[in-house]
Write an enzyme that holds these catalytic residues in place. Structure first.
Site, PDB file in Angstrom:
ATOM      1  N   ALA A 186      37.354  34.386  56.874  1.00  0.00           N
ATOM      2  CA  ALA A 186      35.985  34.729  56.479  1.00  0.00           C
ATOM      3  C   ALA A 186      35.041  33.520  56.346  1.00  0.00           C
ATOM      4  CB  ALA A 186      36.025  35.555  55.195  1.00  0.00           C
ATOM      5  N   ARG A 202      32.031  40.367  64.611  1.00  0.00           N
ATOM      6  CA  ARG A 202      33.198  40.961  63.928  1.00  0.00           C
ATOM      7  C   ARG A 202      32.676  41.669  62.679  1.00  0.00           C
ATOM      8  NH1 ARG A 202      38.642  37.608  62.892  1.00  0.00           N
ATOM      9  NH2 ARG A 202      39.565  39.683  62.774  1.00  0.00           N
ATOM     10  N   ASP A 219      38.271  39.052  53.146  1.00  0.00           N
ATOM     11  CA  ASP A 219      37.159  39.042  54.104  1.00  0.00           C
ATOM     12  C   ASP A 219      35.885  39.621  53.520  1.00  0.00           C
ATOM     13  OD1 ASP A 219      39.623  38.854  55.913  1.00  0.00           O
ATOM     14  OD2 ASP A 219      37.909  38.375  57.187  1.00  0.00           O
ATOM     15  N   ASN A 255      41.220  42.680  53.010  1.00  0.00           N
ATOM     16  CA  ASN A 255      41.907  41.490  53.550  1.00  0.00           C
ATOM     17  C   ASN A 255      42.836  41.942  54.672  1.00  0.00           C
ATOM     18  OD1 ASN A 255      42.388  38.628  53.515  1.00  0.00           O
ATOM     19  ND2 ASN A 255      44.397  39.054  52.649  1.00  0.00           N
TER      20      ASN A 255
END
Ligand code: MRU
Length: 366
Positions: free
Chosen positions: A55, A94, A248, A258
């Site tokens: 991240a 993303r 994330d 995550n």
């Protein structure tokens, strides 16, 4: 922190400040390859295909992506409109890590009053460097706060080995330096505490086995790579003292997205009364979302990442097929661990419980 050889960070500007250099993490641990990125398209590919990942690093990459957009805007008839459209494309690269939109939105905000492409370039270049330095400092502080958890466990064990389980890679490769989940481990090792890390291999892309193991090995931190399914067994037998993972996106109510498999580790930790901590810089909190399960977008990736596995064969990296040729596969990249399974958060401002009230106590300004 010290590492055996260069490069010292996963992203940097070279002598030519119009080119972003990144470590191509797909090639690790067997090859250390640096990829030069010159365009927004190249940056988007690097994010989507995971040359860069994790991240905080996705956020820093997004920020450098806005610099590449600004450079391209200098050759465009309508530079400001073009720049904004390129920023939107970057944000969509993303979906799960909130750091990407956070960093690109910061660039849009910082450039809102810019009137020329040259100004855009200067502002975005400076901002990207600033965000990278902020994340380094955030991770260093996460290490300082998190080491106290490890110290307390070490004292309880009369200086015996503290066994920490981690999932995926939340190390310096995923950040810029130190890492989030690994920062307390590096701080503990530097303080002379006896630590050992259980490294979940983290299928399908094996970020644990490939990246976390590589990082820890280069730092001389004792570690053991385990299958993703081994953690519960180790916890049942008292062989895990602490779980620390990255994230994330974490809602401001404490739900944690995550890498896929994190939720199962949290369930096992809860069942075995093993403390389960999530380490994150404030850039990974989502200050809008309340219900992680309902709201956090979960990336679904190419099923071939599940069907295939990559490794070293006779000195060469090869990819092989595991299931039958015609078996379909599903590739859910992240899961959400509800706040009730999280013991606490390790942030740059200190440690807090996994509740909206506790999070806002640390971050009253958000
Ligand atoms: O798909 P990835 O490798 O980008 O996923 C990374 C993770 O899940 C990390 O745990 C998370 O980004 C935290 S990185 C400090």
């Amino acid at each position: 922190m010290q590492r055996a050889s260069r490069p010292k960070r996963p992203i940097w500007l070279g002598d030519d400040p119009t080119i972003v250099h990144v470590i191509d993490q797909r090639q690790l641990p067997h090859h250390l390859v640096v990829a030069p990125l010159r365009t927004v398209d190249e940056m988007i590919i690097a994010i989507q295909e995971m040359y860069v990942r994790g991240a905080p690093l996705i956020g820093v990459s997004g920020a450098y992506g806005t610099m590449l957009a600004a450079i391209a805007a200098t050759h465009h008839n309508e530079p400001l409109a073009f720049f904004k459209a390129e920023c939107d494309r970057l944000k969509a690269a993303r979906p799960t890590a909130v750091n990407l939109a956070w960093a690109v939105d910061r660039a849009l905000e910082a450039t809102a009053a810019a009137t020329s492409p040259a100004e855009l370039v200067e502002i975005t270049r400076e901002l990207a460097a600033d965000i990278a330095e902020e994340e380094v400092e955030n991770c260093r502080r996460i290490g300082q706060h998190g080491v106290e958890l490890i110290r307390a466990l070490s004292e309880r064990k009369d200086g015996g080995t503290v066994n920490i389980l981690t999932h995926c890679n939340a190390g310096w490769l995923a950040c810029v330096e130190w890492g989030t989940a690994t920062a307390p481990v590096y701080a503990a090792a530097a303080a002379g505490l006896d630590v050992h890390v259980w490294v979940d291999e983290t299928r399908p892309l094996n970020q644990g086995a490939r990246l976390t193991a590589w990082e820890l090995g280069r730092q001389g931190v004792p570690h053991t790579v385990i299958t993703d399914n081994a953690g519960g067994h180790l916890m049942q037998h008292g062989r895990v003292d602490l779980v620390i993972v990255g994230t994330d996106r974490t809602t401001h109510t404490g739900d944690v997205a995550n890498k896929i498999g994190t939720y199962l580790k949290a369930l096992a930790a809860h069942d075995n009364e093993v403390p389960f901590y999530v380490a994150l810089p404030s850039s990974t909190f989502d200050w809008q979302m309340r219900d992680g399960l309902a709201e956090i977008p979960i990336e679904e990736r190419d099923p071939d990442e599940v069907r295939q596995i990559q490794g070293l064969v006779d000195g060469e990296v090869r990819t092989v097929l595991v299931p039958p040729l015609d078996s379909p596969a599903g590739n859910y990249a992240f899961d959400v661990t509800p706040s009730r399974l999280v013991t606490g958060f390790i942030t740059e401002r200190g440690i807090c419980g996994a509740s909206e009230a506790e999070i806002h106590r640390l971050f009253p300004d958000k």
